[in-house]
Design a protein around this motif. Structure first.
Motif, PDB file in Angstrom:
ATOM      1  N   ALA A  62      40.187  47.450  38.126  1.00 17.37           N
ATOM      2  CA  ALA A  62      40.471  46.482  37.059  1.00 17.37           C
ATOM      3  C   ALA A  62      40.909  45.142  37.637  1.00 17.37           C
ATOM      4  O   ALA A  62      40.464  44.077  37.175  1.00 17.37           O
ATOM      5  N   THR A  63      41.756  45.172  38.646  1.00 15.14           N
ATOM      6  CA  THR A  63      42.244  43.929  39.240  1.00 15.14           C
ATOM      7  C   THR A  63      41.126  43.142  39.895  1.00 15.14           C
ATOM      8  O   THR A  63      41.004  41.924  39.725  1.00 15.14           O
ATOM      9  N   ARG A  64      40.281  43.813  40.667  1.00 20.32           N
ATOM     10  CA  ARG A  64      39.182  43.128  41.338  1.00 20.32           C
ATOM     11  C   ARG A  64      38.159  42.595  40.339  1.00 20.32           C
ATOM     12  O   ARG A  64      37.572  41.517  40.547  1.00 20.32           O
ATOM     13  N   SER A  65      37.952  43.318  39.266  1.00 18.17           N
ATOM     14  CA  SER A  65      37.008  42.856  38.236  1.00 18.17           C
ATOM     15  C   SER A  65      37.510  41.574  37.586  1.00 18.17           C
ATOM     16  O   SER A  65      36.741  40.623  37.373  1.00 18.17           O
ATOM     17  N   TYR A  66      38.803  41.536  37.264  1.00 19.61           N
ATOM     18  CA  TYR A  66      39.339  40.324  36.627  1.00 19.61           C
ATOM     19  C   TYR A  66      39.377  39.152  37.605  1.00 19.61           C
ATOM     20  O   TYR A  66      39.153  38.001  37.210  1.00 19.61           O
ATOM     21  N   PHE A  67      39.662  39.426  38.865  1.00 16.35           N
ATOM     22  CA  PHE A  67      39.660  38.356  39.860  1.00 16.35           C
ATOM     23  C   PHE A  67      38.252  37.766  40.007  1.00 16.35           C
ATOM     24  O   PHE A  67      38.092  36.535  40.106  1.00 16.35           O
ATOM     25  N   PHE A  68      37.242  38.612  39.992  1.00 13.69           N
ATOM     26  CA  PHE A  68      35.857  38.131  40.034  1.00 13.69           C
ATOM     27  C   PHE A  68      35.536  37.298  38.801  1.00 13.69           C
ATOM     28  O   PHE A  68      34.919  36.224  38.894  1.00 13.69           O
ATOM     29  N   SER A  69      35.975  37.764  37.634  1.00 12.78           N
ATOM     30  CA  SER A  69      35.728  37.029  36.400  1.00 12.78           C
ATOM     31  C   SER A  69      36.439  35.675  36.408  1.00 12.78           C
ATOM     32  O   SER A  69      35.862  34.660  35.990  1.00 12.78           O
ATOM     33  N   ALA A  70      37.672  35.649  36.883  1.00 12.18           N
ATOM     34  CA  ALA A  70      38.427  34.391  36.921  1.00 12.18           C
ATOM     35  C   ALA A  70      37.820  33.408  37.916  1.00 12.18           C
ATOM     36  O   ALA A  70      37.763  32.194  37.649  1.00 12.18           O
ATOM     37  N   PHE A  71      37.327  33.906  39.026  1.00 10.48           N
ATOM     38  CA  PHE A  71      36.729  33.023  40.033  1.00 10.48           C
ATOM     39  C   PHE A  71      35.425  32.420  39.519  1.00 10.48           C
ATOM     40  O   PHE A  71      35.158  31.224  39.712  1.00 10.48           O
ATOM     41  N   VAL A  72      34.612  33.226  38.844  1.00 10.51           N
ATOM     42  CA  VAL A  72      33.382  32.706  38.246  1.00 10.51           C
ATOM     43  C   VAL A  72      33.710  31.722  37.124  1.00 10.51           C
ATOM     44  O   VAL A  72      33.067  30.678  36.983  1.00 10.51           O
ATOM     45  N   GLY A  73      34.732  32.058  36.323  1.00 11.05           N
ATOM     46  CA  GLY A  73      35.149  31.154  35.269  1.00 11.05           C
ATOM     47  C   GLY A  73      35.643  29.820  35.806  1.00 11.05           C
ATOM     48  O   GLY A  73      35.459  28.776  35.165  1.00 11.05           O
ATOM     49  N   LEU A  74      36.248  29.831  36.989  1.00  7.30           N
ATOM     50  CA  LEU A  74      36.690  28.591  37.617  1.00  7.30           C
ATOM     51  C   LEU A  74      35.505  27.691  37.939  1.00  7.30           C
ATOM     52  O   LEU A  74      35.540  26.468  37.690  1.00  7.30           O
TER      53      LEU A  74
END
Length: 388
Positions: A236-248
């Motif tokens: 879950a943590t890695r998935s959200y970090f990937f999503s936040a980085f793409v969102g950036l």
């Protein structure tokens, strides 16, 4: 005698520098003797009668104005003016009735309690005073997970809607690359490939986060005791970090793309305002009582165009503020989850965890951006005509 010696010096110097590119001595002496006039580099302000050169100068001035136009990046006043008054309790009630609003209000209390606990533990060195705040933080962390059950289905639904637009954008880009003569008019209303791909990747990351978060909650509640809690939390943590980085990346590209539209809208308002002022100056030179019907229609048309341009500019400023908040949220989320177990970028790069107080501030900033987006808008009153 002096002129004869100078002429001899000139001849000797010319013979010495015949094979070099140095200027002859005659050019150096003439300005001193005063017999010839020096050519100054200062340009005279002569009227330019060539219309083509005049148009080129106007284009260059417009281009320079675009580059030098200092338009606000945040547009705070325009963004806040669209929201309801935060001093009224009814505004917060409407916010709490939304799922995201209630979740972010809980998140705000959660990270405030975590920040106070960090303050007592690190600065006051009192774990006893920090204990109730740690317990409140843990209780709120678990309670927030209950509202997220099944939320990954919402992200999959959004992905089903966004994926066809990505395929359409890729197909159009491929056809444009095959046929370079295709006009760009057919692609103006199509979402760019980078935006469609970024949105799809972001939704995939969010779906993975909600799914892993649901597994952690079900295991913690005892409904699925055989699930490895550590692996589910890491996923879950890695998935959200990937999503936040793409969102950036997507938020930054959107902000840069919209800024050009904001500059154009701002220049449009300035141009119309300048035209109105010029017309007012002309009106002072003529009798106002002898206006023709065509002049009245032209004046009304100019006023309507000005009001329309001002409305477009206000909408562009509000959109600029929303895009800035999206970029700020992505930066904060990336920073927060880079310190979470399963990612631990700070431990890998600096051999120590990030400061917990700074992490709480980033989380509170991220929550405040979502609270703004879900805060009720101001009820618009009927617009009054502006007198120019």
């Amino acid at each position: 005698m002096t002129n004869l010696s100078q002429s001899r010096l000139v001849q000797e110097d010319n013979r010495r520098n015949s094979n070099n590119n140095n200027p002859p001595l005659e050019d150096k002496i003439k300005p001193i003797t005063g017999k010839t006039k020096t050519v100054t580099t200062k340009k005279e302000n002569t009227p330019n009668t060539d219309t083509s050169n005049h148009n080129n100068n106007d284009d260059n001035e417009t281009h320079n104005d675009t580059n030098n136009d200092r338009t606000a990046i945040i547009c705070l006043s325009s963004g806040l003016s669209r929201k309801a008054n935060p001093l009224y309790l009814s505004s917060w009630v409407k916010l709490a009735l939304t799922l995201d609003g209630r979740d972010k209000l809980t998140k705000t209390v959660q990270y405030l309690s975590r920040f106070v606990a960090w303050y007592y533990e690190s600065l006051m060195l009192s774990k006893q005073k920090a204990k109730p705040y740690r317990e409140l933080q843990a209780a709120l962390t678990t309670s927030r997970k209950a509202f997220r059950l099944g939320r990954f289905l919402i992200e999959f639904h959004k992905l089903r809607i966004a994926f066809p637009s990505l395929l359409e954008a890729l197909q159009i880009q491929k056809s444009d690359s095959d046929n370079k003569s295709t006009t760009t008019a057919t692609t103006t209303n199509i979402t760019p490939v980078w935006k469609s791909a970024g949105i799809c990747c972001k939704l995939i990351g969010l779906a993975g986060f909600w799914f892993g978060d649901n597994l952690v909650y079900l295991q913690h509640s005892g409904f699925l005791p055989n699930i490895n809690k550590t692996k589910a939390k890491t996923f879950a943590t890695r998935s959200y970090f990937f999503s936040a980085f793409v969102g950036l990346f997507v938020s930054y590209k959107e902000l840069c793309a919209h800024r050009s539209n904001l500059i154009k809208a701002n220049k449009r308002v300035k141009m119309l305002c300048h035209e109105i002022e010029e017309k007012k100056k002309k009106k002072k030179q003529i009798d106002i009582n002898h206006k023709t019907e065509s002049e009245e229609e032209e004046e009304e048309y100019g006023r309507l165009e000005y009001e329309k341009a001002v409305t477009i500019l206000e909408e562009a400023r509000s959109r600029q503020f929303v895009l800035f908040l999206a970029l700020l949220k992505s930066c904060c989320d990336t920073t927060v989850f880079s310190n979470m177990p399963g990612v631990d970028l700070h431990t890998k790069l600096r051999n120590k965890k990030m400061n917990e107080g700074f992490q709480c501030i980033c989380a509170l900033t991220s929550a405040s951006t979502v609270l703004y987006n879900n805060f009720p808008n101001k009820q618009q009153s009927p617009k009054k005509k502006k007198v120019i």
